[in-house]
Design a protein around this motif. Structure first.
Motif, PDB file in Angstrom:
ATOM      1  N   PHE A 217       0.689  -1.092  -0.385  1.00 33.49           N
ATOM      2  CA  PHE A 217       0.260   0.017   0.077  1.00 33.49           C
ATOM      3  C   PHE A 217       1.261   0.704  -0.440  1.00 33.49           C
ATOM      4  N   ASN A 218       0.361   2.507  -0.740  1.00 34.96           N
ATOM      5  CA  ASN A 218       1.025   3.295  -0.864  1.00 34.96           C
ATOM      6  C   ASN A 218       0.571   4.865  -0.566  1.00 34.96           C
ATOM      7  N   PHE A 219      -0.103   4.129   0.847  1.00 35.16           N
ATOM      8  CA  PHE A 219      -0.718   5.402   1.489  1.00 35.16           C
ATOM      9  C   PHE A 219      -0.431   6.319   1.806  1.00 35.16           C
ATOM     10  N   THR A 220      -0.524   7.885   1.758  1.00 27.63           N
ATOM     11  CA  THR A 220       0.045   8.830   2.843  1.00 27.63           C
ATOM     12  C   THR A 220      -0.216   9.550   4.053  1.00 27.63           C
ATOM     13  N   ILE A 221       1.151   8.291   4.624  1.00 24.42           N
ATOM     14  CA  ILE A 221       1.388   9.047   5.681  1.00 24.42           C
ATOM     15  C   ILE A 221       2.030   9.865   6.583  1.00 24.42           C
ATOM     16  N   GLU A 222       1.199  10.561   7.018  1.00 29.58           N
ATOM     17  CA  GLU A 222       1.452  12.165   7.747  1.00 29.58           C
ATOM     18  C   GLU A 222       1.639  12.232   9.630  1.00 29.58           C
ATOM     19  N   LYS A 223       2.259  13.411   9.531  1.00 32.24           N
ATOM     20  CA  LYS A 223       2.957  13.419  11.216  1.00 32.24           C
ATOM     21  C   LYS A 223       1.438  13.899  11.759  1.00 32.24           C
ATOM     22  N   SER A 224       1.346  13.417  12.905  1.00 34.46           N
ATOM     23  CA  SER A 224       0.334  14.051  13.423  1.00 34.46           C
ATOM     24  C   SER A 224       0.611  15.626  13.971  1.00 34.46           C
ATOM     25  N   ASP A 225      -0.388  16.399  14.092  1.00 37.85           N
ATOM     26  CA  ASP A 225      -0.420  18.006  13.888  1.00 37.85           C
ATOM     27  C   ASP A 225      -0.651  18.071  15.193  1.00 37.85           C
ATOM     28  N   LEU A 226      -0.404  16.835  15.640  1.00 41.40           N
ATOM     29  CA  LEU A 226      -0.490  17.199  16.818  1.00 41.40           C
ATOM     30  C   LEU A 226       0.476  16.548  17.575  1.00 41.40           C
ATOM     31  N   GLU A 227       1.478  16.184  17.356  1.00 37.03           N
ATOM     32  CA  GLU A 227       2.697  15.943  17.850  1.00 37.03           C
ATOM     33  C   GLU A 227       3.659  17.197  17.868  1.00 37.03           C
ATOM     34  N   SER A 228       3.940  17.645  19.268  1.00 36.11           N
ATOM     35  CA  SER A 228       4.683  18.475  19.527  1.00 36.11           C
ATOM     36  C   SER A 228       6.260  18.773  19.016  1.00 36.11           C
ATOM     37  N   ASP A 229       6.642  19.975  17.893  1.00 28.90           N
ATOM     38  CA  ASP A 229       7.804  20.752  17.741  1.00 28.90           C
ATOM     39  C   ASP A 229       7.274  21.872  18.640  1.00 28.90           C
ATOM     40  N   ILE A 230       8.195  22.301  19.366  1.00 31.99           N
ATOM     41  CA  ILE A 230       7.757  23.804  20.067  1.00 31.99           C
ATOM     42  C   ILE A 230       8.581  24.368  19.709  1.00 31.99           C
ATOM     43  N   LEU A 231       7.918  25.805  19.177  1.00 37.85           N
ATOM     44  CA  LEU A 231       8.557  26.593  18.723  1.00 37.85           C
ATOM     45  C   LEU A 231       8.782  27.543  20.239  1.00 37.85           C
TER      46      LEU A 231
END
Length: 232
Positions: A217-231
């Motif tokens: 399968f070649n579904f687009t796998i996204e990083k969760s928008d809730l995963e923290s990249d603290i700015l």
């Protein structure tokens, strides 16, 4: 297969919908290419498929001298199966909490239009798609001139679910329904993107990527928008 929208509220085809599930259920969906639909009376909400108080009062008047009238509706709950999806433009933190455990799980992102297209035309069950209405069960009336209406209303306490449902009535099929049934779906039409649990560890993310590759399968796998990249 027949998808009906008669008397049923249906959002626009481009409306984004989600299904949150653990890895085992997700793999079962991919390997079987079948969507599980749960029997209505097996849901945790005991009011599932029942009527509001004003409606029940009206039905009791009609049922006087005809007790079979109400019994028919009670039995009907055992013959209706449902697949629940969540309407939301964005990910829902609450849905991750409710439907996944141990910071593991996935979310399928799709649209109402994709749900319609994914339902296989040769399914032996009719599928009906509709959005759930959230009402005050002590005050508001649920129509009972359509056998699907009880399954498209829920109490306001569940409004956070923002639910849209695929519903099938199996009354005319002479078969035993235990916890539910599986229906054939076009997986590639059903799934637009996959999101991995925002708190999952790297080994779990790598496992998901590996499984998708090995299964072809070649579904687009996204990083969760809730995963923290603290700015800062």
């Amino acid at each position: 297969m027949y998808v009906s929208q008669k008397n049923i509220t249906l959002p626009e085809p481009d409306t984004i919908v989600w299904k949150y599930l653990d890895l085992s259920k997700f793999l079962d969906l991919l390997l079987c290419k079948q969507l599980f639909m749960a029997r209505a009376d097996k849901f945790k909400d005991q009011y599932e498929g029942t009527f509001s108080e004003p409606t029940h009062g009206e039905m009791k008047k009609i049922a006087q001298g005809n007790p079979e009238f109400l019994q028919r509706y009670k039995r009907h709950r055992q013959k209706v199966v449902i697949s629940s999806w969540h309407i939301n433009e964005y990910e829902s933190y609450a849905m991750w909490q409710i439907f996944t455990q141990n910071s593991e799980g996935l979310a399928i992102q799709s649209t109402v239009g994709r749900l319609q297209e994914a339902l296989a035309p040769d399914n032996k069950y009719e599928q009906h798609i509709g959005a759930v209405n959230y009402i005050d069960y002590k005050k508001e009336f649920i129509p009972f001139d359509d056998m699907f209406f009880p399954f498209l209303f829920k109490r306001k306490s569940f409004q956070y679910e923002g639910e849209i449902r695929i519903i099938s009535d199996l009354t005319k099929h002479d078969e035993t329904i235990n916890d539910g049934v599986k229906i054939d779906v076009d997986i590639n039409r059903l799934i637009e993107k996959i999101y991995i649990h925002p708190k999952s560890e790297n080994w779990y993310k790598n496992l998901v990527f590996q499984l998708m590759e090995e299964l072809g399968f070649n579904f687009t796998i996204e990083k969760s928008d809730l995963e923290s990249d603290i700015l800062i």
